[in-house]
Enzyme design. Structure first.
Site, short mmCIF file in Angstrom:
data_model
loop_
_atom_site.label_atom_id
_atom_site.label_comp_id
_atom_site.label_asym_id
_atom_site.label_seq_id
_atom_site.Cartn_x
_atom_site.Cartn_y
_atom_site.Cartn_z
N LYS A 13 -26.04 -27.80 68.10
CA LYS A 13 -26.00 -26.44 68.67
C LYS A 13 -25.73 -25.46 67.54
O LYS A 13 -24.84 -25.68 66.71
CB LYS A 13 -24.89 -26.34 69.71
N THR A 60 -25.81 -30.24 74.17
CA THR A 60 -25.44 -29.17 73.25
C THR A 60 -24.54 -28.14 73.92
O THR A 60 -23.74 -27.48 73.25
CB THR A 60 -26.69 -28.48 72.69
N ASP A 61 -24.62 -28.01 75.24
CA ASP A 61 -23.70 -27.13 75.94
C ASP A 61 -22.27 -27.64 75.82
O ASP A 61 -21.32 -26.85 75.69
CB ASP A 61 -24.09 -27.01 77.41
N PHE A 225 -31.25 -7.83 27.39
CA PHE A 225 -32.16 -8.96 27.54
C PHE A 225 -33.20 -8.87 26.42
O PHE A 225 -34.01 -7.94 26.39
CB PHE A 225 -32.83 -8.94 28.91
N ARG A 242 -28.82 -2.22 29.45
CA ARG A 242 -29.43 -2.10 30.77
C ARG A 242 -28.35 -2.29 31.82
O ARG A 242 -27.29 -2.88 31.56
CB ARG A 242 -30.51 -3.15 30.97
N VAL A 297 -28.79 -12.90 32.67
CA VAL A 297 -28.16 -13.36 33.91
C VAL A 297 -27.83 -14.85 33.79
O VAL A 297 -26.82 -15.32 34.29
CB VAL A 297 -29.06 -13.08 35.12
N GLN A 298 -28.69 -15.60 33.10
CA GLN A 298 -28.46 -17.03 32.93
C GLN A 298 -27.12 -17.30 32.25
O GLN A 298 -26.35 -18.16 32.69
CB GLN A 298 -29.59 -17.67 32.12
N ASN A 324 -31.84 -11.23 40.10
CA ASN A 324 -31.70 -10.12 39.18
C ASN A 324 -32.24 -8.86 39.86
O ASN A 324 -33.45 -8.64 39.92
CB ASN A 324 -32.47 -10.41 37.89
N HIS A 326 -33.15 -5.19 40.13
CA HIS A 326 -33.55 -4.28 39.06
C HIS A 326 -33.24 -2.82 39.39
O HIS A 326 -33.40 -2.37 40.52
CB HIS A 326 -35.04 -4.42 38.78
#
Length: 369
Positions: A13, A60-61, A225, A242, A297-298, A324, A326
């Site tokens: 559920k 599932t109830d 970068f 940046r 970013v890496q 990333n 921008h």
């Protein structure tokens, strides 16, 4: 096997929404949690698929009702992971045909309202922000009648817990939607000389020597970068300056492998969640005055994951996904208006698609991902 075929099956559920309030906890006010619960059971109910025999199916109830019943039984504040473990243990032990239960929960980030640096005890006005819509909720100042004020935060706390029949457990926690952004670092002139931050002019750090700060040190104040692969498809210019923005999705796996390994302290998972989030944020931004340079970013992702593993020995692996996002410099010109908008590190166009997607998993040697 079923009639010569292999069948792997599970059922459950999803989107079971439950809120639980604990009143006046330790004399400091109310505590509220709101959870979105998903349950998946691995069980021996193959005849339901092959011959329509439903005698082994857990409805599932019933799963949904169990969530509310177990929430009612929690008379003391419990972490989201603790509640997931409680549900998993119930389903794996209560039903003989169930071999394992997987519980996923996402917590809605309700936060206590602070007014003038103090937690709100009775409240006049609480603001709830949902996307771009801000709703003001008027609350009467009678605490006994109206309780504590809360606001809706941004990032969400997540967990996935798997409990098997004989107590084997795997616990993963995470964060979704942790939005982080930093611009070019700004410092006051006298701050550079070690003087009072309250005085002196404010200037943007550049790559030029200025007020005793050399170019090498000033580079440590930015994001950039450069040095990436260039070919005949490449248009992106290299930069040492940046804006860097992302929305972090993080998950980390605990070293706990059996129910008996789980600490008894109620808030251990909540404390760890808050601790991991703080490490991720602090590593992304760096020290409050000088900041930290991000060459990609890496690299930032790796440093964030590494700091989490170094800080918390009970975490075996960390997975981070950091798109990333921008912010494109805006330059507008025409023949008649060549300098309608001339970019000077001030006006950007934020875009969320297309965006770069960077993700990695960092784990301890010999740990299970």
């Amino acid at each position: 096997m079923a009639e010569g075929f292999k069948i792997d099956q599970q059922h459950g559920k999803s989107r079971i929404r439950v809120a639980r309030v604990w009143k006046n906890v330790d004399g400091s006010g109310d505590v509220i949690v709101e959870w979105n619960v998903a349950i998946s059971l691995f069980s021996d109910c193959l005849p339901a698929y092959t011959s329509g025999d439903n005698s082994a199916i857990v409805a599932t109830d019933s799963m949904k009702n169990t969530v509310y019943a177990k929430a009612k039984e929690c008379t003391e504040v419990i972490s989201m992971e603790g509640f997931a473990i409680l549900l998993g243990r119930h389903f794996a032990s209560f039903y003989p045909q169930v071999s394992a239960a997987v519980i996923n929960i996402v917590e809605k980030p309700w936060e206590r309202v602070d007014v003038d640096g103090r937690s709100h005890s009775h409240g006049e006005l609480a603001h709830v922000t949902i996307s771009s819509l801000t709703v003001s909720l008027r609350v009467a100042p009678n605490l006994e009648d109206f309780g504590i004020c809360f606001r809706l935060g941004s990032e969400k706390h997540t967990t996935e817990v798997k409990v098997e029949k004989y107590g084997t457990v795997s616990i993963t926690s995470g964060i979704e939607g942790l939005a982080l952004l930093k611009t070019t670092q700004m410092l006051t002139t006298k701050a550079r000389a070690g003087s009072d931050l309250k005085e002196g002019r404010t200037e943007e750090i550049s790559g030029e020597k200025d007020d005793g700060i050399d170019a090498q040190n000033s580079d440590l104040k930015k994001s950039g970068f450069e040095g990436f692969v260039r070919d005949h498809f490449t248009l992106l210019p290299e930069t040492r300056e940046r804006m860097v923005a992302t929305e972090v999705t993080a998950s980390w796996r605990y070293s706990l492998t059996h129910i008996s390994d789980i600490p008894a302290k109620q808030f251990c998972f909540t404390e760890r969640y808050l601790g991991v989030k703080k490490v991720l944020v602090d590593t992304f931004f760096g020290p409050p005055v000088e900041g930290v340079y991000s060459p990609s970013v890496q690299n930032t992702l790796y440093l964030m994951a590494k700091d989490v593993l170094n800080r918390f020995p009970d975490i075996t692996s960390v997975k981070l996904r950091m798109p990333n996002i921008h912010f494109l410099p805006v330059n507008l010109s025409s023949k008649d208006k060549p300098n309608l908008v001339k970019f000077a590190d001030d006006v950007y166009m934020p875009i969320d698609e297309p965006h770069g997607t960077i993700e990695a998993t960092l784990s301890r040697t010999m740990s299970r991902l």
